[in-house]
Design a protein around this motif. Structure first.
Motif, PDB file in Angstrom:
ATOM      1  N   LEU A 132     -15.317  31.003   9.723  1.00 48.00           N
ATOM      2  CA  LEU A 132     -14.760  30.983  11.078  1.00 48.00           C
ATOM      3  C   LEU A 132     -15.577  31.910  11.965  1.00 48.00           C
ATOM      4  O   LEU A 132     -15.206  33.053  12.236  1.00 48.00           O
ATOM      5  N   ASP A 133     -16.709  31.374  12.417  1.00 44.08           N
ATOM      6  CA  ASP A 133     -17.623  32.195  13.227  1.00 44.08           C
ATOM      7  C   ASP A 133     -17.066  32.337  14.640  1.00 44.08           C
ATOM      8  O   ASP A 133     -16.583  31.378  15.235  1.00 44.08           O
ATOM      9  N   GLY A 134     -17.108  33.569  15.159  1.00 43.81           N
ATOM     10  CA  GLY A 134     -16.633  33.794  16.522  1.00 43.81           C
ATOM     11  C   GLY A 134     -15.132  34.026  16.564  1.00 43.81           C
ATOM     12  O   GLY A 134     -14.507  33.948  17.617  1.00 43.81           O
ATOM     13  N   SER A 135     -14.539  34.336  15.392  1.00 43.16           N
ATOM     14  CA  SER A 135     -13.066  34.401  15.336  1.00 43.16           C
ATOM     15  C   SER A 135     -12.496  35.474  16.244  1.00 43.16           C
ATOM     16  O   SER A 135     -11.329  35.454  16.595  1.00 43.16           O
ATOM     17  N   SER A 136     -13.333  36.405  16.703  1.00 46.11           N
ATOM     18  CA  SER A 136     -12.806  37.443  17.619  1.00 46.11           C
ATOM     19  C   SER A 136     -12.378  36.789  18.941  1.00 46.11           C
ATOM     20  O   SER A 136     -11.663  37.369  19.734  1.00 46.11           O
ATOM     21  N   ASN A 137     -12.831  35.548  19.165  1.00 47.58           N
ATOM     22  CA  ASN A 137     -12.498  34.874  20.435  1.00 47.58           C
ATOM     23  C   ASN A 137     -11.207  34.074  20.365  1.00 47.58           C
ATOM     24  O   ASN A 137     -10.785  33.468  21.349  1.00 47.58           O
ATOM     25  N   ILE A 138     -10.595  34.006  19.190  1.00 43.89           N
ATOM     26  CA  ILE A 138      -9.549  32.996  19.019  1.00 43.89           C
ATOM     27  C   ILE A 138      -8.337  33.248  19.917  1.00 43.89           C
ATOM     28  O   ILE A 138      -7.764  32.316  20.470  1.00 43.89           O
ATOM     29  N   ASP A 139      -8.007  34.521  20.159  1.00 40.40           N
ATOM     30  CA  ASP A 139      -6.752  34.760  20.890  1.00 40.40           C
ATOM     31  C   ASP A 139      -6.854  34.401  22.363  1.00 40.40           C
ATOM     32  O   ASP A 139      -5.854  34.353  23.069  1.00 40.40           O
ATOM     33  N   CYS A 140      -8.076  34.144  22.834  1.00 41.90           N
ATOM     34  CA  CYS A 140      -8.182  33.715  24.247  1.00 41.90           C
ATOM     35  C   CYS A 140      -8.535  32.238  24.333  1.00 41.90           C
ATOM     36  O   CYS A 140      -8.913  31.742  25.391  1.00 41.90           O
TER      37      CYS A 140
END
Ligand code: P6P
Length: 350
Positions: A132-140
């Protein structure tokens, strides 16, 4: 009736790969079985990522009282203790790949050590992936994705790290699955690039972007301008040229999402160049060779583009460690040529 034929002649990803299979009569369908297990993992992650959540507590299996209000930290499937989505995705892919019975060694962004598959479940393929690359973006709600690359083990020995520390040009296949407004899987098995979109009503990935070719030159550059103070000369010169072209052409547009799968997917379809250069802070750049740089570079070359590390063709790189990083410049052929010329000129000066 052509349109009807198109509607009823569903080219699913499995059918596409089976057709591809016929190009390799020696293969015993193993690759198709492996790919089907990767597709299963993507379907699971797509479902988990797209559950409505956040403080609305509408997550199907949300445990209300314990809801963190953040999907990235709250996916309680079947009452399991809350797991971060990237950890859960990793477990799903590891289990799917092992259960395929076609893999012998797995490298995941989430695991410090490689997974050596137990002898009774082994096959000949080595899979490197970021679940899950880029998962830091998921909450937005920004699109994120799974990135993967597939090698054949070097020879019939006890699987070891040499089987995955191969140059990217040895990959048999590579792809990504982007979890966004729709779920799109982009794949190359070495004969061009094809895009498949998940039809939720069928639960099948259907061919929607046949034979993707990246435009030879683009009007977009994609880089984190926040790192500009740390860039080396050639990168700084190239970005300057994008913004203030001297040849009277119009300036390029800057598009940077900060999620590699989303930035690369836009570059593949619209053209342009994606850059994650080395800088004073990170001399090898940020992106990982095996499961970010190589798969995306493989796809770019297969789509008629190219990928460069600042020193060499990205796919010629021979990694020494499984989580090694590299600078990367990839995208439209002509755009990457320009930055290659700037690095070559710099090298001449040295
Ligand atoms: P920066 C996401 O964390 C990621 O690994 C890639 O998906 C993305 O391209 C890059 O890092 C973004 O890094 O430093 O610009 O935030």
């Amino acid at each position: 009736h052509a349109a009807d034929a198109h509607r009823t002649d569903l080219m699913t990803i499995t059918r596409y790969v089976l057709n591809e299979q016929s190009r390799h009569p020696e293969s015993r369908g193993d690759f198709t079985i492996l790919l089907n297990h990767i597709v299963l993992g993507c379907k699971f992650v797509c479902s988990a990522v797209n559950k409505a959540c956040g403080s609305s507590k509408t997550h199907r299996s949300c445990r209300g009282d314990k809801c963190s209000g953040k999907l990235s930290t709250c996916v309680s499937i079947k009452g399991e203790e809350q797991k971060k989505l990237d950890v859960l995705s990793n477990e799903v892919f590891i289990k799917a790949l092992v259960s395929s019975g076609r893999t012998c060694i797995l490298v995941s962004e989430e695991d410090e050590e490689a997974t050596i598959v137990e002898p009774s479940r082994r096959g000949r393929y080595c899979v490197v992936f970021d679940p899950l690359d880029g998962s830091s973006n998921i909450d937005c709600g920004v699109s994120i994705g799974t990135i993967f690359g597939i090698y054949m083990m070097k020879d019939d020995h006890e699987p070891n790290l040499d089987d995955v520390l191969q140059p990217g040009k040895n990959m048999l296949a590579a792809g990504y699955c982007m979890y966004g407004s729709s779920c799109t899987l982009v794949l190359s098995t070495g004969a061009g690039v094809n895009g498949f979109t998940l039809d939720p009503s069928l639960g099948e990935f259907i061919l929607t972007h046949p034979d993707i070719k990246i435009p030879k030159k683009g009007k977009i550059y994609s880089v984190n301008e926040g790192n500009a103070k740390n860039w080396d000369g050639p990168t700084a010169k190239y970005v300057e040229k994008c913004k203030y072209p001297k040849d009277g052409s119009s300036a390029k547009s800057l598009r940077y999402i900060g999620s590699m799968v989303a930035d690369v997917h836009r570059t593949l379809l619209y053209g342009g160049i994606f850059l994650y250069p080395a800088d004073k802070k990170s001399p090898s750049g940020k992106l990982r060779v095996l499961y970010e740089v190589f798969p995306m570079s493989f796809l770019m070359e297969q789509a008629g583009g190219q990928a460069f590390t600042g020193k060499q063709r990205a796919l010629d790189l021979v990694p020494k460690k499984i989580h090694e990083r590299s600078p990367i410049f990839l995208g439209s052929y002509d755009d990457v040529e320009e930055i290659k010329a700037l690095y070559a000129a710099e090298e001449k000066k040295e």
